[in-house]
Design an enzyme around this catalytic site. Structure first.
Site: not given
Ligand code: GLA
Length: 401
Positions: A149, A184-185, A204
């Site tokens: 992430d 995608g940033d 998300d």
């Molecule tokens: C980000 C990701 C999600 C998930 C959360 C977990 O928002 O894009 O898919 O992994 O973090 O905190």
């Protein structure tokens, strides 16, 4: 000559040894599995993960191709005095290696989550500064998949940060599917092909048909919003490197029609099929959607061509995905709140897809038409296709010669 050869060997050893590479033989078709986040958020335990693995087998999902069981954020405990990360001892009392062994004993694969920054999005320890150490730890746990992430990365350069983790995984030596999650940033489709096996293209997902849920500095998006954000990206996807429009929300609160449309479109988009629902208590309808082998075959087609929107009539869209042997999948997507009547004359609209070099004139070649949800043969492209697409739903067809 010999000197030249030695030099070439040295250069290639240095190139792979120092700078690494990604594991090339993985994710040749879009990865399939399950991830804890969409349904369970931070509420993850070894009990949930074991039960999910069991359900993946007993529901028929494993037979349908689902493989990876991925724990998302919040599995972490603390780093010890030497910097090694440990799972939360209360939530994962048996430790990660035991959990991996259990998942492997079911014939499945084990995935985990970390973050390129100092902390994960859920505030747990991130991998920044610990990349090689974490990669070795994951290898010692027999991890097969890493979602990585992008929270708390301040001024980090995305390409460099993801390259560092790629190299660390490669050095650790255990083949790992590397899932890039920077929303995608930084346009990962332009630089991540040799770094990861899939990259998120958007923020998300949220389990609604079309909506924006504004969290202040970021938003989560409904299913249609996410589809619309895939525009112009198809040329970047292919075997081993996929656009990832996020994990699925099938079974998480949309209607059955909407879930069917969502799943169909993820198949059309050659998207990773990572279920995000509660596999232990899912309904029969959800199982039927997630395990539709004919739809999955469209997603898993070995050419790995991402589908495209061929025609746009407002609420009704017609999507096409070229498949191997000049076969095709068609998806009539009804975005609207009322049913749409279609009368589609194959012979009037040729397929002209320069990207996949797929050119079909239905006046010259006749295809058999099959409804992939009703699982019925519907004649051939010599007749017009007449149907009603229910509101917020699809009709998905397979065309074979
Ligand atoms: C980000 C990701 C999600 C998930 C959360 C977990 O928002 O894009 O898919 O992994 O973090 O905190």
């Amino acid at each position: 000559m010999i000197r030249g050869t030695i030099l070439t060997i040295l250069i290639s050893i240095t190139a792979t040894g120092l700078f690494g590479q990604k594991f090339e033989d993985l994710a040749k078709t879009p990865p399939m599995g399950w991830n804890s986040w969409n349904r369970f958020g931070c509420d993850v335990t070894e009990k949930l993960i074991r039960e999910t693995a069991d359900a993946m087998v007993s529901s028929g999902m494993k037979d349908a191709g689902y493989t990876y069981v991925v724990i998302d954020d919040c599995w972490h405990g603390e780093r010890d005095s030497l910097g090694f990360i440990h799972p939360d001892p209360e939530r994962f009392p048996s430790g990660m290696k035991a959990l991996a062994d259990y998942i492997h004993s079911q014939g499945l694969k084990f995935g985990i989550y970390s973050d390129a920054g100092t902390k994960t999005c859920g505030g747990r320890p991130g991998s920044r500064g610990f990349e090689y150490q974490d990669a070795i730890t994951y290898a010692s746990w027999d991890v097969d998949y890493l979602k990585y992430d992008w929270c708390n990365t301040s001024e980090l350069n995305a390409k460099e940060a993801y390259t560092t983790m790629r190299d660390a995984l490669y050095r650790a030596g255990r083949p790992v599917v590397f899932s890039i999650c920077e929303w995608g940033d930084n346009k990962p489709w332009l630089w991540a092909k040799d770094i990861g096996h899939l990259w998120r293209t958007t923020g998300d997902i949220y389990h609604c048909w079309e909506c924006e849920w504004n969290h202040g500095i970021w938003s989560s998006w409904g299913m249609l919003n996410i589809i619309d954000m895939q525009k112009d990206l198809r040329k970047y996807a292919g075997p081993g490197h996929w656009n990832d429009p996020d994990m699925m929300e099938v079974g998480n609160g949309m209607t059955v029609n909407e879930d069917r449309a969502h799943f169909s479109m993820w198949c059309m988009l050659a998207a990773p099929l990572i279920a995000g629902n509660d596999l232990v208590s899912m309904t029969k309808e959800t199982v039927e959607i997630l395990t539709n082998k004919e739809a999955i075959a469209v997603n898993q087609d070995e050419l790995g061509i991402q589908g495209y929107k061929m025609l746009d009539y407002g609420d009704l869209e017609i999507w096409v995905k070229p498949l191997k042997n000049m076969e095709l999948a068609f998806c009539f997507l009804n975005r609207g709140k009322t049913p749409q009547t279609i009368e589609y004359d194959w012979k009037k609209i040729p397929i002209e897809d320069a990207l996949s070099n797929c050119h079909i004139d239905f006046n010259k070649t006749t295809y058999k038409v099959r409804d992939l949800w009703a699982k019925e043969n519907l004649g051939t492209t010599n007749e017009k296709f007449k149907a009603i697409v229910p509101a917020h739903d699809v009709i998905m067809l397979g065309l074979t010669k």
